[in-house]
Design a protein around this motif. Structure first.
Motif, PDB file in Angstrom:
ATOM      1  N   PRO A 183      11.338   1.920   0.764  1.00 60.26           N
ATOM      2  CA  PRO A 183      12.443   1.850   1.729  1.00 60.26           C
ATOM      3  C   PRO A 183      13.803   2.082   1.072  1.00 60.26           C
ATOM      4  O   PRO A 183      14.059   1.631  -0.042  1.00 60.26           O
ATOM      5  N   VAL A 211      11.764  11.524   0.983  1.00 59.82           N
ATOM      6  CA  VAL A 211      12.006  10.945   2.301  1.00 59.82           C
ATOM      7  C   VAL A 211      11.634   9.461   2.227  1.00 59.82           C
ATOM      8  O   VAL A 211      10.478   9.089   2.455  1.00 59.82           O
ATOM      9  N   GLN A 213      10.665   5.830   3.053  1.00 62.16           N
ATOM     10  CA  GLN A 213      10.103   5.256   4.282  1.00 62.16           C
ATOM     11  C   GLN A 213       9.764   3.784   4.105  1.00 62.16           C
ATOM     12  O   GLN A 213      10.646   2.947   4.143  1.00 62.16           O
ATOM     13  N   SER A 214       8.498   3.468   3.847  1.00 63.34           N
ATOM     14  CA  SER A 214       8.066   2.080   3.802  1.00 63.34           C
ATOM     15  C   SER A 214       7.192   1.859   2.578  1.00 63.34           C
ATOM     16  O   SER A 214       6.835   2.795   1.859  1.00 63.34           O
ATOM     17  N   SER A 219       2.621   4.800   5.395  1.00 67.58           N
ATOM     18  CA  SER A 219       3.707   5.661   4.963  1.00 67.58           C
ATOM     19  C   SER A 219       3.210   6.665   3.930  1.00 67.58           C
ATOM     20  O   SER A 219       3.538   7.857   3.985  1.00 67.58           O
ATOM     21  N   GLN A 223       3.167  10.801   4.372  1.00 67.95           N
ATOM     22  CA  GLN A 223       3.806  11.650   3.371  1.00 67.95           C
ATOM     23  C   GLN A 223       2.768  12.499   2.639  1.00 67.95           C
ATOM     24  O   GLN A 223       3.013  13.662   2.298  1.00 67.95           O
TER      25      GLN A 223
END
Length: 331
Positions: A183, A211, A213-214, A219, A223
């Motif tokens: 994150p 990018v 994300q989590s 996630s 990806q």
């Protein structure tokens, strides 16, 4: 205590010395006192002891409700180190990592008369919240995200761990390394990005876009699907092992073999990481060492309460690269 002394045939001062592990007690006498305590089911009155010594011999730990391996392992590491050192532990959990819940947790722990607090601090709000704790309550932050120099901290060197992972992949012959980040609002994730980028730039390699994300496997899976479609991708560094698990599944479903076509590295070294298919190369964090270092730092801080002029100590623990079967030279 006097009942124990009478049964053991010693003075109550001798019983006190045994309880406090004083060295000037003969072994035979010590054993007789311990047998009397067991026979009478004697237990020390901790409340009375706290009133006399003004120390509860209890430490507070602030954690947060999560299933993430890293923070949960930090909690266990701190608790184990405190128990080994002979301290009781009172744990206050917070639901979100904001300043107000942290201050409320500090207040709850103060009501239990803790001698000091160790807080798991993956976000700046936790460390910054500790700044508002009463000045006579000693605090240490594990993770150390927040205002530099404000609170004593113990933390993992995330940037070095990321560099180790990236340099390992480059040394195998991969032209560049893609990164599946954690994150954007987590300093740990940002530090791992920085270490990954630094290793690539030092090697003169291309720095692919990321990018954030989590931290979860979903996630990584999403990806991983994007990366699997790109035939130029031969190496992936994941911000944690759960993300790596999702990436591995996405690559498998796309028919991209690991490590023959794509190498994958994680971060954490969860207990199950060696049983992934293939076994995961990853960066190991020593959470037991984090616990020991944070406890030692807190006790040192408590032992020198008048040393206000000294700057807060900041300790960094270096992680270790564990090479397994998920990495190999590119085809």
């Amino acid at each position: 205590m006097r009942d124990v002394a009478k049964l053991a045939g010693v003075s109550h001062q001798t019983v006190s010395r045994v309880l406090n592990e004083h060295p000037n007690v003969r072994q035979e006498t010590r054993e007789r006192v311990l047998e009397a305590m067991e026979s009478l089911d004697y237990r020390r009155n901790l409340a009375a002891r706290t009133l006399v010594t003004r120390q509860s011999h209890t430490l507070g730990i602030i954690g947060f409700e999560t299933t993430l391996f890293g923070p949960a392992s930090m909690l266990y590491g701190i608790e184990d180190a405190a128990r080994t050192a002979g301290y009781l532990v009172s744990i206050a959990m917070v639901r979100n990592l904001d300043r107000r819940p942290v201050l409320e947790a500090v207040d709850r722990l103060r009501q239990h008369a803790v001698d000091g607090i160790i807080a798991i601090a993956p976000k700046p709000a936790v460390t910054n919240g500790l700044l508002q704790a009463p000045s006579d309550l000693y605090c240490v932050a594990v993770g150390g995200a927040g205002e530099a120099g404000a609170v004593p901290t113990v933390r993992i060197d995330n940037a070095t761990g990321a560099r180790l992972a990236t340099e390992h992949l480059l040394a195998l012959g991969h032209r560049t390394v893609h990164h599946v980040a954690g994150p954007a609002d987590w300093p740990e994730a940002q530090e791992r990005i920085a270490g990954w980028r630094d290793a690539l730039q030092r090697a003169g390699a291309e720095v692919p876009p990321i990018v954030p994300q989590s931290w979860n496997a979903e996630s990584g899976y999403l990806q991983g699907q994007r990366l699997a479609r790109d035939e130029s991708v031969t190496a992936v560094f994941c911000a944690n092992d759960r993300i790596a698990l999702g990436v591995l599944r996405a690559l498998h479903e796309a028919g991209r073999r690991v490590p023959e076509e794509v190498s994958v590295v994680g971060f954490d070294d969860m207990p199950d990481s060696g049983y992934f298919m293939p076994p995961l190369t990853t960066v190991r964090q020593d959470f037991a060492e984090l616990g020991r270092r944070s406890l030692t730092l807190l006790l040192e801080h408590m032992a020198e309460p008048d040393d206000d002029a000294a700057s807060p100590a900041h300790i960094t623990v270096t992680p270790e690269l564990v090479v397994r079967g998920s990495t190999a030279a590119p085809r």
